[in-house]
Design a protein around this motif. Sequence first.
Motif, PDB file in Angstrom:
ATOM      1  N   HIS A  83       8.433 -18.570  -1.457  1.00  0.00           N
ATOM      2  CA  HIS A  83       8.496 -17.426  -0.097  1.00  0.00           C
ATOM      3  C   HIS A  83       6.522 -18.090   0.452  1.00  0.00           C
ATOM      4  CE1 HIS A  83      12.188 -15.861  -0.436  1.00  0.00           C
ATOM      5  NE2 HIS A  83      11.989 -15.638  -1.622  1.00  0.00           N
ATOM      6  N   VAL A  84       6.421 -18.207   2.223  1.00  0.00           N
ATOM      7  CA  VAL A  84       5.209 -18.827   2.439  1.00  0.00           C
ATOM      8  C   VAL A  84       5.148 -17.841   3.185  1.00  0.00           C
ATOM      9  CG1 VAL A  84       3.772 -19.953   3.413  1.00  0.00           C
ATOM     10  CG2 VAL A  84       5.233 -20.863   1.102  1.00  0.00           C
ATOM     11  N   GLY A  85       4.147 -17.236   3.984  1.00  0.00           N
ATOM     12  CA  GLY A  85       4.430 -16.990   5.157  1.00  0.00           C
ATOM     13  C   GLY A  85       3.081 -15.573   5.356  1.00  0.00           C
ATOM     14  N   HIS A  86       3.613 -14.893   6.633  1.00  0.00           N
ATOM     15  CA  HIS A  86       2.218 -13.960   6.552  1.00  0.00           C
ATOM     16  C   HIS A  86       3.054 -13.234   7.654  1.00  0.00           C
ATOM     17  CE1 HIS A  86       1.815 -16.168  10.638  1.00  0.00           C
ATOM     18  NE2 HIS A  86       1.812 -14.836  11.424  1.00  0.00           N
ATOM     19  N   VAL A  87       2.616 -12.081   7.475  1.00  0.00           N
ATOM     20  CA  VAL A  87       2.555 -10.522   8.403  1.00  0.00           C
ATOM     21  C   VAL A  87       2.007  -9.731   9.265  1.00  0.00           C
ATOM     22  CG1 VAL A  87       4.450  -8.860   8.238  1.00  0.00           C
ATOM     23  CG2 VAL A  87       5.102 -10.813   6.406  1.00  0.00           C
ATOM     24  N   VAL A  88       1.694  -9.529   9.899  1.00  0.00           N
ATOM     25  CA  VAL A  88       0.847  -9.095  10.940  1.00  0.00           C
ATOM     26  C   VAL A  88       1.379  -7.286  11.310  1.00  0.00           C
ATOM     27  CG1 VAL A  88      -0.753  -9.192  12.904  1.00  0.00           C
ATOM     28  CG2 VAL A  88       0.090 -10.984  12.098  1.00  0.00           C
ATOM     29  N   ASN A  89       0.487  -6.685  11.206  1.00  0.00           N
ATOM     30  CA  ASN A  89       0.980  -5.352  11.259  1.00  0.00           C
ATOM     31  C   ASN A  89       2.233  -4.356  10.691  1.00  0.00           C
ATOM     32  OD1 ASN A  89      -0.643  -4.594  13.038  1.00  0.00           O
ATOM     33  ND2 ASN A  89       0.011  -4.897  14.759  1.00  0.00           N
ATOM     34  N   PRO A  90       2.448  -5.212   9.043  1.00  0.00           N
ATOM     35  CA  PRO A  90       2.885  -4.723   8.292  1.00  0.00           C
ATOM     36  C   PRO A  90       3.801  -3.151   8.437  1.00  0.00           C
ATOM     37  CG  PRO A  90       1.498  -5.850   6.970  1.00  0.00           C
ATOM     38  CD  PRO A  90       1.027  -5.693   8.669  1.00  0.00           C
ATOM     39  N   VAL A  91       4.524  -3.098   8.070  1.00  0.00           N
ATOM     40  CA  VAL A  91       4.948  -1.773   7.233  1.00  0.00           C
ATOM     41  C   VAL A  91       5.677  -1.440   6.542  1.00  0.00           C
ATOM     42  CG1 VAL A  91       6.374   0.555   7.999  1.00  0.00           C
ATOM     43  CG2 VAL A  91       4.551  -0.515   9.709  1.00  0.00           C
ATOM     44  N   LEU A  92       5.701  -1.078   4.857  1.00  0.00           N
ATOM     45  CA  LEU A  92       6.597  -1.339   4.153  1.00  0.00           C
ATOM     46  C   LEU A  92       7.890  -0.588   4.272  1.00  0.00           C
ATOM     47  CD1 LEU A  92       7.037  -2.219   1.197  1.00  0.00           C
ATOM     48  CD2 LEU A  92       6.543  -0.439   0.121  1.00  0.00           C
ATOM     49  N   VAL A  93       8.961  -1.282   5.015  1.00  0.00           N
ATOM     50  CA  VAL A  93      10.494   0.065   4.861  1.00  0.00           C
ATOM     51  C   VAL A  93      11.033   0.401   4.188  1.00  0.00           C
ATOM     52  CG1 VAL A  93       9.811  -0.974   7.815  1.00  0.00           C
ATOM     53  CG2 VAL A  93      11.709  -2.094   6.291  1.00  0.00           C
ATOM     54  N   GLU A  94      11.019  -0.684   3.094  1.00  0.00           N
ATOM     55  CA  GLU A  94      12.041   0.326   2.407  1.00  0.00           C
ATOM     56  C   GLU A  94      12.055  -0.767   1.236  1.00  0.00           C
ATOM     57  OE1 GLU A  94      16.360  -1.548   1.062  1.00  0.00           O
ATOM     58  OE2 GLU A  94      16.080  -1.579   3.164  1.00  0.00           O
ATOM     59  N   ALA A  95      12.140   0.421  -0.579  1.00  0.00           N
ATOM     60  CA  ALA A  95      11.192  -0.221  -1.863  1.00  0.00           C
ATOM     61  C   ALA A  95      12.413   1.060  -2.358  1.00  0.00           C
ATOM     62  CB  ALA A  95      10.317   0.394  -1.831  1.00  0.00           C
ATOM     63  N   GLY A  96      12.939  -0.403  -3.762  1.00  0.00           N
ATOM     64  CA  GLY A  96      14.067   0.043  -4.028  1.00  0.00           C
ATOM     65  C   GLY A  96      14.793  -0.914  -5.267  1.00  0.00           C
ATOM     66  N   GLY A  97      16.022  -0.352  -5.691  1.00  0.00           N
ATOM     67  CA  GLY A  97      16.132  -1.518  -6.525  1.00  0.00           C
ATOM     68  C   GLY A  97      15.502  -1.168  -7.460  1.00  0.00           C
TER      69      GLY A  97
END
Length: 181
Positions: A83-97
Amino acid sequence: MVKATSRGGGRPGTVRPIRRLGDPVLRTACDPVRTFDAALARLVDDMFVTMYEAEGAGLAANQIGVGLRLFVYDCNDDKDRRHVGHVVNPVLVEAGGGTLVEAEGCLSVPGLRFDTPRHARAVVEGVDVKGRPVRVEGTGYFARCLQHECGHLDGGVYIDVLDGDARRAAMRAIREAARPS
């Protein structure tokens, strides 16, 4: 976030100095990006080449002294998909598993790795350099990377998620590494 090898190969941009633990910019929550222009695109390019030069898997803008909510990444997930990319103004909306505890490193804490608990799955939403919405979902190491970089943008470093004996041991190792030889 640190990985084993570099994969940058000829990307445009300028390598910038990486800030080390102790620099106040790493402990300050980043501001949202409001201007989507050529300067932002250059910043993303600079972040990628800096990350590749340092052999990292991810890099947050504040790690190069820029207090904006932005990170870049190049890492594999638990199925060895890149996976290669960028995120501007990121929000962690889900974390689990479930929780995975594995060795984790950071370009701002060079040479040290600590067993760090992270969620096995993470979802981040934000936009790209042109302001278009993006949603990035990761598992395994990629989920770890997404959580790590979002933490930076909130003014944290990965040792903040450690507790008890693990945190004390990490802080001791960091102090010892900082002592002059």
